[in-house]
Design a protein around this motif. Structure first.
Motif, PDB file in Angstrom:
ATOM      1  N   LEU A  20       0.801  -1.218   0.000  1.00  8.34           N
ATOM      2  CA  LEU A  20       0.000   0.000   0.000  1.00  8.34           C
ATOM      3  C   LEU A  20       0.840   1.277   0.000  1.00  8.34           C
ATOM      4  O   LEU A  20       0.304   2.376   0.134  1.00  8.34           O
ATOM      5  CB  LEU A  20      -0.938   0.001   1.215  1.00  8.34           C
ATOM      6  N   GLN A  21       2.153   1.158  -0.168  1.00  5.36           N
ATOM      7  CA  GLN A  21       3.033   2.324  -0.107  1.00  5.36           C
ATOM      8  C   GLN A  21       2.649   3.412  -1.094  1.00  5.36           C
ATOM      9  O   GLN A  21       2.749   4.602  -0.788  1.00  5.36           O
ATOM     10  CB  GLN A  21       4.486   1.900  -0.339  1.00  5.36           C
ATOM     11  N   ALA A  22       2.219   3.028  -2.275  1.00 12.11           N
ATOM     12  CA  ALA A  22       1.861   4.026  -3.292  1.00 12.11           C
ATOM     13  C   ALA A  22       0.349   4.206  -3.421  1.00 12.11           C
ATOM     14  O   ALA A  22      -0.116   4.895  -4.333  1.00 12.11           O
ATOM     15  CB  ALA A  22       2.452   3.622  -4.642  1.00 12.11           C
ATOM     16  N   ALA A  23      -0.397   3.618  -2.514  1.00 13.71           N
ATOM     17  CA  ALA A  23      -1.860   3.663  -2.608  1.00 13.71           C
ATOM     18  C   ALA A  23      -2.412   4.964  -2.045  1.00 13.71           C
ATOM     19  O   ALA A  23      -1.904   5.484  -1.047  1.00 13.71           O
ATOM     20  CB  ALA A  23      -2.466   2.484  -1.859  1.00 13.71           C
ATOM     21  N   PRO A  24      -3.451   5.516  -2.659  1.00 12.19           N
ATOM     22  CA  PRO A  24      -4.112   6.685  -2.087  1.00 12.19           C
ATOM     23  C   PRO A  24      -4.873   6.287  -0.827  1.00 12.19           C
ATOM     24  O   PRO A  24      -5.185   5.107  -0.628  1.00 12.19           O
ATOM     25  CB  PRO A  24      -5.063   7.133  -3.203  1.00 12.19           C
ATOM     26  N   PRO A  25      -5.196   7.250   0.035  1.00 10.70           N
ATOM     27  CA  PRO A  25      -5.862   6.924   1.298  1.00 10.70           C
ATOM     28  C   PRO A  25      -7.160   6.135   1.149  1.00 10.70           C
ATOM     29  O   PRO A  25      -7.428   5.225   1.941  1.00 10.70           O
ATOM     30  CB  PRO A  25      -6.123   8.303   1.908  1.00 10.70           C
ATOM     31  N   LEU A  26      -7.982   6.457   0.135  1.00 13.69           N
ATOM     32  CA  LEU A  26      -9.227   5.724  -0.030  1.00 13.69           C
ATOM     33  C   LEU A  26      -8.979   4.238  -0.279  1.00 13.69           C
ATOM     34  O   LEU A  26      -9.743   3.384   0.197  1.00 13.69           O
ATOM     35  CB  LEU A  26     -10.066   6.301  -1.167  1.00 13.69           C
ATOM     36  N   GLU A  27      -7.902   3.922  -1.001  1.00 14.59           N
ATOM     37  CA  GLU A  27      -7.577   2.521  -1.256  1.00 14.59           C
ATOM     38  C   GLU A  27      -7.118   1.828   0.027  1.00 14.59           C
ATOM     39  O   GLU A  27      -7.423   0.641   0.245  1.00 14.59           O
ATOM     40  CB  GLU A  27      -6.485   2.429  -2.319  1.00 14.59           C
ATOM     41  N   ILE A  28      -6.420   2.557   0.889  1.00 15.41           N
ATOM     42  CA  ILE A  28      -5.980   1.981   2.162  1.00 15.41           C
ATOM     43  C   ILE A  28      -7.191   1.709   3.054  1.00 15.41           C
ATOM     44  O   ILE A  28      -7.281   0.657   3.706  1.00 15.41           O
ATOM     45  CB  ILE A  28      -4.979   2.922   2.855  1.00 15.41           C
ATOM     46  N   ILE A  29      -8.122   2.636   3.077  1.00 26.29           N
ATOM     47  CA  ILE A  29      -9.351   2.428   3.855  1.00 26.29           C
ATOM     48  C   ILE A  29     -10.123   1.225   3.329  1.00 26.29           C
ATOM     49  O   ILE A  29     -10.583   0.366   4.096  1.00 26.29           O
ATOM     50  CB  ILE A  29     -10.229   3.695   3.820  1.00 26.29           C
ATOM     51  N   ALA A  30     -10.259   1.137   2.015  1.00 30.91           N
ATOM     52  CA  ALA A  30     -10.964   0.006   1.410  1.00 30.91           C
ATOM     53  C   ALA A  30     -10.240  -1.303   1.718  1.00 30.91           C
ATOM     54  O   ALA A  30     -10.882  -2.330   1.978  1.00 30.91           O
ATOM     55  CB  ALA A  30     -11.083   0.205  -0.105  1.00 30.91           C
ATOM     56  N   ALA A  31      -8.903  -1.279   1.722  1.00 35.24           N
ATOM     57  CA  ALA A  31      -8.129  -2.486   2.038  1.00 35.24           C
ATOM     58  C   ALA A  31      -8.387  -2.932   3.472  1.00 35.24           C
ATOM     59  O   ALA A  31      -8.475  -4.140   3.755  1.00 35.24           O
ATOM     60  CB  ALA A  31      -6.647  -2.222   1.824  1.00 35.24           C
ATOM     61  N   ALA A  32      -8.509  -1.976   4.377  1.00 33.83           N
ATOM     62  CA  ALA A  32      -8.798  -2.308   5.774  1.00 33.83           C
ATOM     63  C   ALA A  32     -10.163  -2.975   5.907  1.00 33.83           C
ATOM     64  O   ALA A  32     -10.310  -4.007   6.578  1.00 33.83           O
ATOM     65  CB  ALA A  32      -8.742  -1.043   6.627  1.00 33.83           C
ATOM     66  N   LEU A  33     -11.155  -2.401   5.238  1.00 35.10           N
ATOM     67  CA  LEU A  33     -12.506  -2.957   5.320  1.00 35.10           C
ATOM     68  C   LEU A  33     -12.595  -4.317   4.639  1.00 35.10           C
ATOM     69  O   LEU A  33     -13.340  -5.197   5.089  1.00 35.10           O
ATOM     70  CB  LEU A  33     -13.508  -1.981   4.700  1.00 35.10           C
ATOM     71  N   ASP A  34     -11.830  -4.500   3.575  1.00 35.16           N
ATOM     72  CA  ASP A  34     -11.821  -5.793   2.878  1.00 35.16           C
ATOM     73  C   ASP A  34     -11.104  -6.870   3.683  1.00 35.16           C
ATOM     74  O   ASP A  34     -11.516  -8.031   3.695  1.00 35.16           O
ATOM     75  CB  ASP A  34     -11.152  -5.645   1.505  1.00 35.16           C
ATOM     76  N   ALA A  35     -10.008  -6.483   4.349  1.00 30.94           N
ATOM     77  CA  ALA A  35      -9.216  -7.455   5.099  1.00 30.94           C
ATOM     78  C   ALA A  35      -9.924  -7.918   6.365  1.00 30.94           C
ATOM     79  O   ALA A  35      -9.743  -9.060   6.811  1.00 30.94           O
ATOM     80  CB  ALA A  35      -7.851  -6.861   5.453  1.00 30.94           C
TER      81      ALA A  35
END
Length: 236
Positions: A20-35
């Motif tokens: 997630l180093q190059a991911a925008p914040p929305l993608e990080i939030i979505a990754a948290a909810l998906d994980a």
């Protein structure tokens, strides 16, 4: 082994952080909810910068639990801002947690613990209530940023925090990024910001910030303290 440890998915935290180093914040939030489906909450102070993360969360899932700690020492403006911001963003699951009244009666009956022992005050009014609030969750999302203070310069996007995984979607955001985002999305500002409060916590331990100071310089001014304790990786 507690209930969270028994059900915690096998997540490779360093690998996820690297991905997630190059991911925008929305993608990080979505990754948290998906994980962690159904097992992740956001924690917000509803302070001067909180609107950015909360707006992003509202774009991903408005029903995400947002945990707020009412310590009993907050500015009235913060409580009003919580309600205003939650309504304007359409957040449907903002939950307020307070200190245990029995613990307060035993440890801070005179409401003066903040001046005598600020670490103990934060423990009973913030750390313990947050531990209770986070009990059902395996992961949490917060709004810390590297630019805020010298103690935060190495914040990763994903980290292990005791028995939980902690996501820091805005870690790389600077002050200019925050201001640009707020302006672009017309986000309401905390009413005390215009009076010089850059970082707002409890009323007795928050002062105005002078030009050139770290944004958190007004927190616990004059005391050997820079954090309340909820980000010390102590199992919360």
């Amino acid at each position: 082994m507690n209930a969270i440890e028994r059900t915690l998915p096998l997540i490779d935290v360093p690998a996820l952080d690297a991905r997630l180093q190059a991911a925008p914040p929305l993608e990080i939030i979505a990754a948290a909810l998906d994980a962690f489906p159904g097992r992740v909450a956001a924690v917000s102070s509803f302070g001067t910068e909180s609107a950015v993360l909360l707006h992003m969360i509202s774009q991903v899932d408005k029903a995400t639990p947002v945990l707020f700690l009412d310590t009993g020492h907050l500015f009235e403006e913060t409580l009003t801002y919580r309600d205003t911001l939650a309504e304007s963003l359409g957040l449907t699951n903002v939950q307020t947690f307070s200190p245990d009244p029995i613990a307060l009666a035993a440890r801070d009956a005179e409401r003066a613990l903040w001046s005598e022992n600020p670490d103990a005050c934060c423990a009973v009014r913030k750390v313990e209530p947050l531990a209770r609030a986070l009990a059902p969750y395996a992961a949490w999302i917060n709004g810390r940023k590297r630019y805020q203070a010298t103690t935060r310069t190495a914040i990763p996007f994903v980290e292990l925090d005791g028995t939980r995984v902690k996501f820091n979607p805005l870690a790389a955001f600077g002050r200019d990024d925050l201001l640009a985002y707020m302006e672009a999305h017309h986000l309401p500002r905390h009413p005390l910001e215009k009076h010089g409060f850059a970082s707002i916590g409890c009323m007795p331990c928050t002062t105005r910030v002078q030009p050139g100071e770290d944004p958190r310089a007004g927190r616990w001014r004059g005391k050997a303290k820079t954090e309340c304790g909820i980000h010390f990786g102590d199992g919360i």
